[in-house]
Design an enzyme around this catalytic site. Structure first.
Site, PDB file in Angstrom:
ATOM      1  N   SER A 551       0.791  -1.068   0.368  1.00  0.00           N
ATOM      2  CA  SER A 551      -0.332   0.551  -0.233  1.00  0.00           C
ATOM      3  C   SER A 551       0.889   1.369   0.276  1.00  0.00           C
ATOM      4  O   SER A 551       1.860   1.744  -0.922  1.00  0.00           O
ATOM      5  CB  SER A 551      -0.721   0.058   1.458  1.00  0.00           C
ATOM      6  N   HIS A 670      -7.782  -4.689  -1.764  1.00  0.00           N
ATOM      7  CA  HIS A 670      -6.821  -3.817  -0.997  1.00  0.00           C
ATOM      8  C   HIS A 670      -7.363  -5.466   0.115  1.00  0.00           C
ATOM      9  O   HIS A 670      -6.581  -4.707   1.961  1.00  0.00           O
ATOM     10  CB  HIS A 670      -6.548  -2.937  -1.021  1.00  0.00           C
TER      11      HIS A 670
END
Length: 699
Positions: A551, A670
């Site tokens: 990320s 994610h």
């Protein structure tokens, strides 16, 4: 925790252990060719050429063919590596264990997530007492055949009879929201379509709840839903005028009298509002436009707030809601030498969780600020602030460290004593390992701490395979927690390093702000300095050094590899932000992140973003390290198109002969979406990539 590691019996073959010479060859067959179609674009007078703009179209047949080809290439490189099966077996041992999350007590019932070793996903259970038998309340394993659909508990009413949960299909941030009657263990007709929902808070009797509904284009709105009615008739209470960069949440006080609304502007400031629900009073600002962070909690008619206002390391103030003016605020916990990470209220106590040199300590206070006996933690590691109800007598917290699996403790607020409630039984002996903290100097002479995990008695010969991890953003602190990958790595004679670089929250808001917006280069400098320290102090050398980040940490390692490609042998770049110039234009970006990164459409911010944006910094003819990027179709927080474009650019540019590959999951994103077996499989592929490139699986 094991669940945390999921974002992250055979013995490992002896070829992996000890010091091993570099592999004879770390090169790879050529990657599939990627079409280059130059798109010329000028922003603020600077021209950019984007040769892989066509890969932004996720659904085009050309992109889908390209993804298939890249996945085939990646698996051809990694699936048959000599160490992979042994790696997969050991990681499964470390991760496939029984795990119970801390329970939530409501109305005499306990609600808890439990994942048995054989389960792909955690299951939600209820108990009538802490020692009673479990009853299955929600089993996500039944929601999809491939176990890519999971569930989250959003809130439980104080009477324990109504709960709201979300169903997540794949790994996107969007969920479908459902309401359950706990007595009957059955869903009610109320059903909310897939969208971005946050901050669900039920009234004490479960007759209704407040929730945040948001879109990336318009931002967040607070709505109220009366249970038993159509969501289409829900009324909107708050949010008009706030944009997509604001996060808005609402929370009903335990006694049901007040509604607390928080508006967070990125990660550096917030506003707080109160509504009296008993009188249906107006929404009244308590904090507005101050430019500092406030974390509010209510007990009876007192609002407790953790804040960095006039205290960059944090303090706690109490506000009498009958007289909420700022001149009436009372400071009950002053700023200290250590940064406050969080606070909680339970059993008439205020708990304050500090980090002291990135290790937890938890102080306990009476409601008036009188200091009581602190929590007695078992060692250096991480413990959260205990969670429970204000009028209850028990609270739960966990403790863990890098090589110490999680234990959940129950704290009796009357006696001030703790006892273990549940442990993760993992086949690992912490006594085999050494966990050290070192300090080093960054480029601007700032002192930065770093944890090192390795076997006891490890000889430092400058040739140890070393894996360096970092994040550096969004006020996130990298405190010690059990990490199966770190344990496995140390078992092989390697060094696992975690750098607590600027941008995180380890030392308060000043540390965070020193790594955001125009100061973001500090984050990269801190990380590069950590790598240089490891080499200079004879832990490793560039040929045996790998870096990993996901990320915002994916942005970190991508910036590191483009700025210092000579310093690393291998890079794991997971679910990354990479194209910081076009980021604001992507459909599934995270708008509040622009307040952390900056917006390239703004000339002054374009200047510092363009100075480091990794995708634009890839240059033809550079000898780049080996790179394995990971992403997935269902990532609706960090647009996966960035990983696709970066893969193509690096494959075209590098001259090192080392592989650049993409591990791309068409079902996950994610927020997860992988069953347990798939998580272990993918981790084993990543580890096999590292052992190959660092010369650990040579004959």
């Amino acid at each position: 925790m094991i669940f945390d590691a999921l974002i992250a019996s055979a013995a490992i073959c002896t070829a992996l252990a000890g010091t091993v010479a570099d592999a004879p060859s770390t090169g790879a067959p050529a990657a599939p060719a990627t079409l280059r179609q130059d798109v010329h674009e000028t922003m603020h007078g600077v021209e950019f050429i984007d040769s892989y703009r066509w890969l932004e179209d996720q659904n085009s047949p050309q992109t889908r063919d390209w993804i298939d080809a890249q996945n085939g290439y990646t698996r051809s490189l990694l699936e048959n590596r000599p160490a992979r099966k042994a790696i997969q077996a050991r990681l499964a041992e470390l991760m496939r264990v029984d795990h119970v999350q801390a329970p939530i007590e409501r109305g005499g019932r306990y609600f808890l997530w439990k994942k048995k070793a054989e389960d792909d996903l955690p299951i939600l259970y209820t108990r009538t007492s802490l020692d009673a038998a479990d009853q299955v309340l929600l089993n996500p394993l039944l929601l999809s055949e491939d176990h890519t659909t999971s569930a989250i508990l959003m809130d439980v009413a104080a009477n324990g009879r109504t709960l709201v949960y979300g169903i997540r299909r794949g790994g996107g941030d969007e969920v479908e929201m459902r309401v359950m009657n706990v007595d009957r263990r059955a869903d009610l007709p109320d059903s909310f379509p897939r969208a971005l929902y946050d901050g669900v808070s039920l009234t004490p009797d479960g007759s209704g709840f407040y929730y945040t509904w948001r879109t990336r284009a318009a931002g967040a709105r607070i709505r109220y839903h009366a249970v038993g009615t159509s969501p289409a008739t829900d009324r909107e209470l708050f949010g008009e005028g706030h944009g997509p960069g604001d996060w808005i949440g609402a929370n009903v006080a335990e006694d049901g009298r007040h509604l607390v609304i928080t508006v967070q502007h990125g990660w550096a400031s917030s506003d707080v509002y109160i509504k009296d629900l008993q009188t249906d009073g107006a929404i009244t600002p308590i904090v507005e436009g101050v430019g500092s962070l406030f974390e509010p909690w209510i007990a009876d008619d007192v609002l407790f707030m953790k804040t960095d206002l006039d205290a960059p390391r944090g303090r706690v103030v109490a506000v009498d809601l009958a007289h909420p003016g700022r001149d009436k605020w009372k400071e009950i916990v002053a700023q200290g030498a250590d940064a406050i990470q969080e606070i909680s209220l339970a059993g008439g106590r205020l708990f304050v969780h500090y980090l002291h040199d990135v290790s937890s300590r938890v102080e306990v206070f009476a409601a008036d600020g009188k200091r009581l006996e602190p929590l007695r933690l078992p060692g250096l590691g991480t413990a959260g602030a205990p969670a429970g109800s204000w009028r209850g007598h028990e609270a739960f917290y966990g403790f863990t460290s890098f090589t110490v699996p999680r234990t959940t403790y129950i704290y009796d607020t009357a006696s001030g004593k703790s006892r273990p409630w549940a442990r993760d039984v993992v086949p690992v002996d912490p006594e085999r390992f050494e966990v050290r903290q070192v300090w080093y100097r960054s480029k601007d002479a700032t002192r930065v701490p770093m944890f090192l995990i390795h076997r006891k008695g490890l000889a430092l010969d400058g040739n140890r395979p070393t894996l360096l991890y970092g994040y550096g953003g969004f006020d996130v602190s990298l405190a010690p927690s059990f990490n199966p990958t770190a344990v496995w790595w140390a078992e092989q004679g390697g060094v696992y390093a975690v750098a607590n670089i600027r941008g995180g929250g380890e030392f308060g808001e000043e540390w965070h702000r020193a790594g955001m917006l125009g100061a973001k280069q500090n984050v990269f400098d801190d990380f590069l300095a950590a790598a240089e320290w490891l080499v200079a102090n004879r832990y490793t050398k560039p040929a045996r050094l790998a870096i990993r980040g996901g990320s915002n940490g994916g942005l970190l390692v991508a910036a590191a590899l483009t700025q210092r490609p000579d310093l690393f042998a291998a890079v794991l770049c997971e679910y990354p932000d990479l194209d910081m110039i076009r980021y604001p234009l992507f459909e599934n970006n995270n708008p509040p992140a622009l307040l952390e990164y900056g917006d390239a459409r703004v000339a002054d911010q374009f200047r510092f973003l363009s100075a480091y944006s990794p995708y634009q910094k890839v240059s033809k003819g550079v000898s780049y390290p080996a790179v394995l990027l990971t992403s997935g179709d269902q990532d609706t927080r960090v647009p996966p198109l960035q990983a696709r474009k970066m893969t193509a650019a690096l494959q075209w540019a590098t001259t090192s002969g080392r592989p650049v590959a993409l591990l791309y999951d068409t079902r996950s994103g994610h927020a997860g979406g992988k069953p347990f077996a798939k998580v272990v499989e993918d981790l084993s592929l990543e580890a096999a990539f590292l052992t190959w490139q660092l010369g650990m699986d040579s004959p």
